[in-house]
Design a protein around this motif. Structure first.
Motif, PDB file in Angstrom:
ATOM      1  N   LYS A 270       0.853  -1.161  -0.051  1.00 22.23           N
ATOM      2  CA  LYS A 270       0.075  -0.127   0.044  1.00 22.23           C
ATOM      3  C   LYS A 270       0.936   1.266   0.191  1.00 22.23           C
TER       4      LYS A 270
ATOM      5  N   VAL B 286      -3.128   4.067  -3.391  1.00 19.89           N
ATOM      6  CA  VAL B 286      -3.343   2.710  -4.261  1.00 19.89           C
ATOM      7  C   VAL B 286      -2.844   1.604  -3.370  1.00 19.89           C
TER       8      VAL B 286
ATOM      9  N   LEU C  83      -2.820  -1.661 -10.007  1.00 23.37           N
ATOM     10  CA  LEU C  83      -2.854  -0.683  -9.026  1.00 23.37           C
ATOM     11  C   LEU C  83      -4.433  -0.348  -8.846  1.00 23.37           C
ATOM     12  N   GLU C  84      -4.716  -0.567  -7.727  1.00 25.33           N
ATOM     13  CA  GLU C  84      -6.216  -0.286  -7.373  1.00 25.33           C
ATOM     14  C   GLU C  84      -6.304   1.152  -6.524  1.00 25.33           C
ATOM     15  N   PRO C  85      -7.149   2.038  -7.122  1.00 23.15           N
ATOM     16  CA  PRO C  85      -7.175   3.303  -6.180  1.00 23.15           C
ATOM     17  C   PRO C  85      -7.857   3.044  -4.644  1.00 23.15           C
ATOM     18  N   GLU C  86      -7.714   3.582  -3.773  1.00 23.84           N
ATOM     19  CA  GLU C  86      -8.471   3.757  -2.357  1.00 23.84           C
ATOM     20  C   GLU C  86      -9.764   4.483  -2.832  1.00 23.84           C
TER      21      GLU C  86
ATOM     22  N   TYR D 116      -6.898   9.043  -9.841  1.00 19.20           N
ATOM     23  CA  TYR D 116      -6.497   7.623 -10.548  1.00 19.20           C
ATOM     24  C   TYR D 116      -7.070   7.788 -11.846  1.00 19.20           C
TER      25      TYR D 116
END
Length: 312
Positions: A6, A18, A112-115, A122
């Motif tokens: 993270k 991310v 990559l996954e955004p918060e 993003y």
């Protein structure tokens, strides 16, 4: 999927929180080392080479071999003092054209996954990268190591590709390539025709790991207690071509036949040029065989004529 890291993508003054996920996984069938007689697992002990005693994990440190039997021992405290300022940040350094990044540099891919709070920045970075057709060159610290990487877009998701450093790429030095070897224009043209006849759009789903499938079949058969019967593979007849041009022409015709296309008109080879031999050994073996076959009947012919004269 489980996030393995993270942090945040640092894009100018914009920070994008991310989570990092491994984008690939190996599908190899893994085995354990076991005792052949009873199937017991083989275990290894961590034994010191000096006193012969078993060493616990807590007593194990990292050592750098200086050569000549000298060793520098590094502890966790030594590693914690290293200046990894980017330990929780993916710092964008510059944006470069995609074609300028040599694929040999790529190492491992991550999604990559955004918060929840970083969805908009993003999407901004993702859409901007898509429009300019460039990739971002970034630096990131993963597993106690600083790595060079790229940020690009794939299936509407930002993908981080870690890269090797330039000094980790070996130089290709092969003496045979220094020799002056050139292909004839006719051979180049025929090779181009072969490439065109085999051209297609890449579809990775069209390819399978035949070895892994066969190995899994063997394992399933062992579990079910049945015998695996492998079909006999038909051996291809050796090509009759004895020069490079003939081999290329035959390859083109075979590729077109496989696609159901009509065979093309035969291309005339440039006159005055000798063919490039590629199978000299096969040609030498064929010569004595022909001489043996012709020699046998030659000796029997005179014997018949002599017998006829005596009878008369």
């Amino acid at each position: 999927m489980r996030a393995i890291w993270k942090g945040a993508v640092s894009f100018g003054l914009v920070s994008i929180a991310v989570r990092l996920y491994s984008a690939t996984e190996e599908k190899d069938i893994r085995f354990h080392q076991v005792h052949r007689e009873d199937g017991g697992r083989i275990k290894y002990k961590r034994v010191c080479s000096v006193d012969g005693e078993e060493v616990a994990y807590d007593d194990i440190a990292k050592g750098y071999d200086l050569g000549g039997g000298e060793m520098v021992i590094l502890t966790d405290d030594d590693f914690s003092d290293l200046p990894l300022t980017t330990s929780r940040a993916i710092e964008v350094l510059e944006f470069v054209p995609t074609e300028q990044v040599d694929p040999i540099l790529y190492n491992k891919a991550y999604y990559l996954e955004p918060e929840q709070t970083a969805a908009k920045p993003y999407a901004l970075l993702r859409d901007a990268l898509t429009n300019v057709e460039r990739v971002a060159i970034v630096k990131v610290a993963l597993r106690q190591r600083e790595q060079l990487a790229t940020l690009r877009v794939r299936d509407n998701v930002l993908v981080l590709n870690t890269m090797l450093w330039p000094d980790e790429i070996r130089a290709a030095k092969f003496d045979i390539l220094d020799e002056d070897v050139t292909a004839r224009p006719a051979e180049l043209a025929m090779a181009g025709s072969l490439i065109e006849s085999m051209a297609a759009d890449f579809d990775p789903s069209a390819y399978t790991d035949n070895y892994r499938e066969a190995l899994q079949e063997v394992i399933d058969a062992k579990v079910a207690g049945r015998e695996v019967v492998q079909p006999e593979e038909a051996e291809e007849a050796p090509a009759a071509a004895v020069d490079l041009m003939a081999a290329l022409r035959a390859s083109v015709e075979r590729a077109r036949a496989a696609r159901g296309e009509e065979p093309a008109a035969e291309t005339a080879e440039e006159e005055g040029e000798k063919p490039t031999p590629i199978k000299k050994a096969a040609a030498k073996k064929a010569t004595p065989a022909k001489k043996t076959t012709k020699a046998a009947p030659a000796k029997k012919a005179p014997a018949k004529k002599t017998a006829a004269k005596k009878s008369a």
